[in-house]
Design an enzyme around this catalytic site. Structure first.
Site, PDB file in Angstrom:
ATOM      1  N   TYR A   1       0.793  -1.235   0.000  1.00 24.60           N
ATOM      2  CA  TYR A   1       0.000   0.000   0.000  1.00 24.60           C
ATOM      3  C   TYR A   1       0.825   1.286   0.000  1.00 24.60           C
ATOM      4  O   TYR A   1       0.258   2.377  -0.037  1.00 24.60           O
ATOM      5  CB  TYR A   1      -0.966  -0.005   1.194  1.00 24.60           C
ATOM      6  CG  TYR A   1      -1.890  -1.203   1.216  1.00 24.60           C
ATOM      7  CD1 TYR A   1      -2.817  -1.394   0.188  1.00 24.60           C
ATOM      8  CD2 TYR A   1      -1.834  -2.138   2.232  1.00 24.60           C
ATOM      9  CE1 TYR A   1      -3.658  -2.496   0.198  1.00 24.60           C
ATOM     10  CE2 TYR A   1      -2.678  -3.240   2.247  1.00 24.60           C
ATOM     11  CZ  TYR A   1      -3.581  -3.412   1.227  1.00 24.60           C
ATOM     12  OH  TYR A   1      -4.403  -4.498   1.235  1.00 24.60           O
TER      13      TYR A   1
ATOM     14  N   ASN B   1     -13.334   3.549  -1.231  1.00 23.58           N
ATOM     15  CA  ASN B   1     -12.424   2.417  -1.055  1.00 23.58           C
ATOM     16  C   ASN B   1     -12.958   1.701   0.174  1.00 23.58           C
ATOM     17  O   ASN B   1     -12.689   2.107   1.310  1.00 23.58           O
ATOM     18  CB  ASN B   1     -10.984   2.881  -0.842  1.00 23.58           C
ATOM     19  CG  ASN B   1     -10.048   1.684  -0.710  1.00 23.58           C
ATOM     20  OD1 ASN B   1     -10.507   0.555  -0.575  1.00 23.58           O
ATOM     21  ND2 ASN B   1      -8.748   1.927  -0.746  1.00 23.58           N
TER      22      ASN B   1
ATOM     23  N   HIS C   1     -15.353  -6.947  -0.536  1.00 15.54           N
ATOM     24  CA  HIS C   1     -15.519  -8.340  -0.951  1.00 15.54           C
ATOM     25  C   HIS C   1     -16.637  -9.061  -0.214  1.00 15.54           C
ATOM     26  O   HIS C   1     -16.959 -10.194  -0.537  1.00 15.54           O
ATOM     27  CB  HIS C   1     -14.187  -9.083  -0.732  1.00 15.54           C
ATOM     28  CG  HIS C   1     -12.993  -8.269  -1.155  1.00 15.54           C
ATOM     29  ND1 HIS C   1     -12.777  -7.924  -2.463  1.00 15.54           N
ATOM     30  CD2 HIS C   1     -11.990  -7.683  -0.437  1.00 15.54           C
ATOM     31  CE1 HIS C   1     -11.672  -7.171  -2.542  1.00 15.54           C
ATOM     32  NE2 HIS C   1     -11.181  -7.014  -1.332  1.00 15.54           N
TER      33      HIS C   1
ATOM     34  N   ASP D   1     -26.026  -2.551  -0.874  1.00 12.62           N
ATOM     35  CA  ASP D   1     -27.439  -2.123  -0.888  1.00 12.62           C
ATOM     36  C   ASP D   1     -27.564  -0.612  -0.699  1.00 12.62           C
ATOM     37  O   ASP D   1     -28.374   0.033  -1.366  1.00 12.62           O
ATOM     38  CB  ASP D   1     -28.232  -2.841   0.210  1.00 12.62           C
ATOM     39  CG  ASP D   1     -28.467  -4.310  -0.104  1.00 12.62           C
ATOM     40  OD1 ASP D   1     -28.258  -4.719  -1.269  1.00 12.62           O
ATOM     41  OD2 ASP D   1     -28.853  -5.060   0.816  1.00 12.62           O
TER      42      ASP D   1
ATOM     43  N   HIS E   1      -9.387   1.277  -5.394  1.00 11.29           N
ATOM     44  CA  HIS E   1      -8.471   0.437  -4.610  1.00 11.29           C
ATOM     45  C   HIS E   1      -7.043   0.866  -4.865  1.00 11.29           C
ATOM     46  O   HIS E   1      -6.683   1.174  -6.012  1.00 11.29           O
ATOM     47  CB  HIS E   1      -8.619  -1.041  -4.973  1.00 11.29           C
ATOM     48  CG  HIS E   1      -9.990  -1.547  -4.693  1.00 11.29           C
ATOM     49  ND1 HIS E   1     -10.435  -1.787  -3.422  1.00 11.29           N
ATOM     50  CD2 HIS E   1     -11.027  -1.785  -5.533  1.00 11.29           C
ATOM     51  CE1 HIS E   1     -11.703  -2.164  -3.497  1.00 11.29           C
ATOM     52  NE2 HIS E   1     -12.089  -2.168  -4.749  1.00 11.29           N
TER      53      HIS E   1
ATOM     54  N   SER F   1      -4.363  -1.122  -4.337  1.00 10.68           N
ATOM     55  CA  SER F   1      -3.705  -2.261  -4.985  1.00 10.68           C
ATOM     56  C   SER F   1      -4.584  -2.783  -6.128  1.00 10.68           C
ATOM     57  O   SER F   1      -5.764  -2.447  -6.211  1.00 10.68           O
ATOM     58  CB  SER F   1      -3.487  -3.380  -3.953  1.00 10.68           C
ATOM     59  OG  SER F   1      -4.728  -3.813  -3.435  1.00 10.68           O
TER      60      SER F   1
HETATM   61  O1  CA2 Z   1      -6.175  -2.058  -2.396  1.00 17.31           O
HETATM   62  C1  CA2 Z   1      -7.044  -1.538  -1.667  1.00 17.31           C
HETATM   63  O2  CA2 Z   1      -7.230  -0.325  -1.614  1.00 17.31           O
HETATM   64  C2  CA2 Z   1      -7.896  -2.426  -0.758  1.00 17.31           C
HETATM   65  O3  CA2 Z   1      -9.224  -1.902  -0.757  1.00 17.31           O
HETATM   66  C3  CA2 Z   1      -7.266  -2.326   0.617  1.00 17.31           C
HETATM   67  C4  CA2 Z   1      -7.897  -3.255   1.660  1.00 17.31           C
HETATM   68  C5  CA2 Z   1      -8.015  -4.686   1.119  1.00 17.31           C
HETATM   69  O4  CA2 Z   1      -8.725  -5.485   2.051  1.00 17.31           O
HETATM   70  C6  CA2 Z   1      -8.702  -4.728  -0.238  1.00 17.31           C
HETATM   71  O5  CA2 Z   1      -8.728  -6.067  -0.698  1.00 17.31           O
HETATM   72  C7  CA2 Z   1      -7.973  -3.866  -1.246  1.00 17.31           C
HETATM   73  C8  CA2 Z   1      -7.055  -3.255   2.936  1.00 17.31           C
HETATM   74  C9  CA2 Z   1      -7.026  -1.916   3.626  1.00 17.31           C
HETATM   75  C10 CA2 Z   1      -5.676  -1.514   4.106  1.00 17.31           C
HETATM   76  O6  CA2 Z   1      -5.150  -2.435   5.033  1.00 17.31           O
HETATM   77  C11 CA2 Z   1      -3.953  -2.165   5.629  1.00 17.31           C
HETATM   78  C12 CA2 Z   1      -3.534  -3.124   6.530  1.00 17.31           C
HETATM   79  C13 CA2 Z   1      -2.326  -2.939   7.190  1.00 17.31           C
HETATM   80  C14 CA2 Z   1      -1.562  -1.802   6.953  1.00 17.31           C
HETATM   81  C15 CA2 Z   1      -1.995  -0.841   6.058  1.00 17.31           C
HETATM   82  C16 CA2 Z   1      -3.211  -1.027   5.396  1.00 17.31           C
END
Ligand code: CA2
Length: 143
Positions: free
Chosen positions: A23, A74, A80, A87, A100, A102
């Protein structure tokens, strides 16, 4: 002046602290600063909101119905899984962009399914945090 809201879902408050290879190094505060700068230069009235709580995101989406011209989301991991967010978004008449950081399609299979995509006008994913500015630019063209 067009009003746009950016919603960020669970764990996005940890941006820049962990999982930096996925990220990036920027914190959510850095991203908000860049977005506000872009909004000020482009005559957009921008609101940003992050929550780890599904119901709080649903409430913000419901409020956007009568108060915003465009919504960028986001939804983090809720992308998912959340029928409730799907809704709530479905009821909106304003354009929705799914965002997103990623590329969810080159990651684990459980990330390949999005409940947001069906109700979004467009999707931006895989461009890192630049996607936030890209989505504001894209939204400007929808309005
Ligand atoms: O790629 C993205 O923006 C996501 O929405 C980020 C989510 C993930 O569950 C999606 O599949 C894709 C995760 C949020 C960020 O999570 C973090 C966890 C630890 C450290 C930094 C961010």
């Amino acid at each position: 002046m067009n009003k746009i809201i950016i919603l960020n879902g669970p764990n996005l408050n940890l941006l820049g602290e962990r999982e930096k290879n996925q990220y990036g190094n920027f914190t959510l505060e850095d991203v908000e600063k860049k977005c506000n700068e872009y909004a000020n230069k482009n005559g957009i009235k921008l609101s940003m909101f992050q929550s780890n709580i599904e119901g709080e995101l649903v409430e913000k989406i419901q409020t956007a119905r009568n108060s915003q011209d465009g919504l960028i989301i986001n939804a983090g991991g809720y992308t998912h899984t959340s029928v409730a967010i799907h809704d709530a978004l479905k009821i909106l008449k304003i354009p929705i962009i799914e965002l997103h950081i990623s590329n969810i399609y080159n990651r684990e299979e459980f990330r390949h399914k999005s409940l947001i995509s069906k109700v979004a006008k467009g999707i931006i994913c895989g461009f890192g945090v630049d996607g936030y500015i890209m989505s504001l630019n894209a939204m400007k063209k929808f309005l």
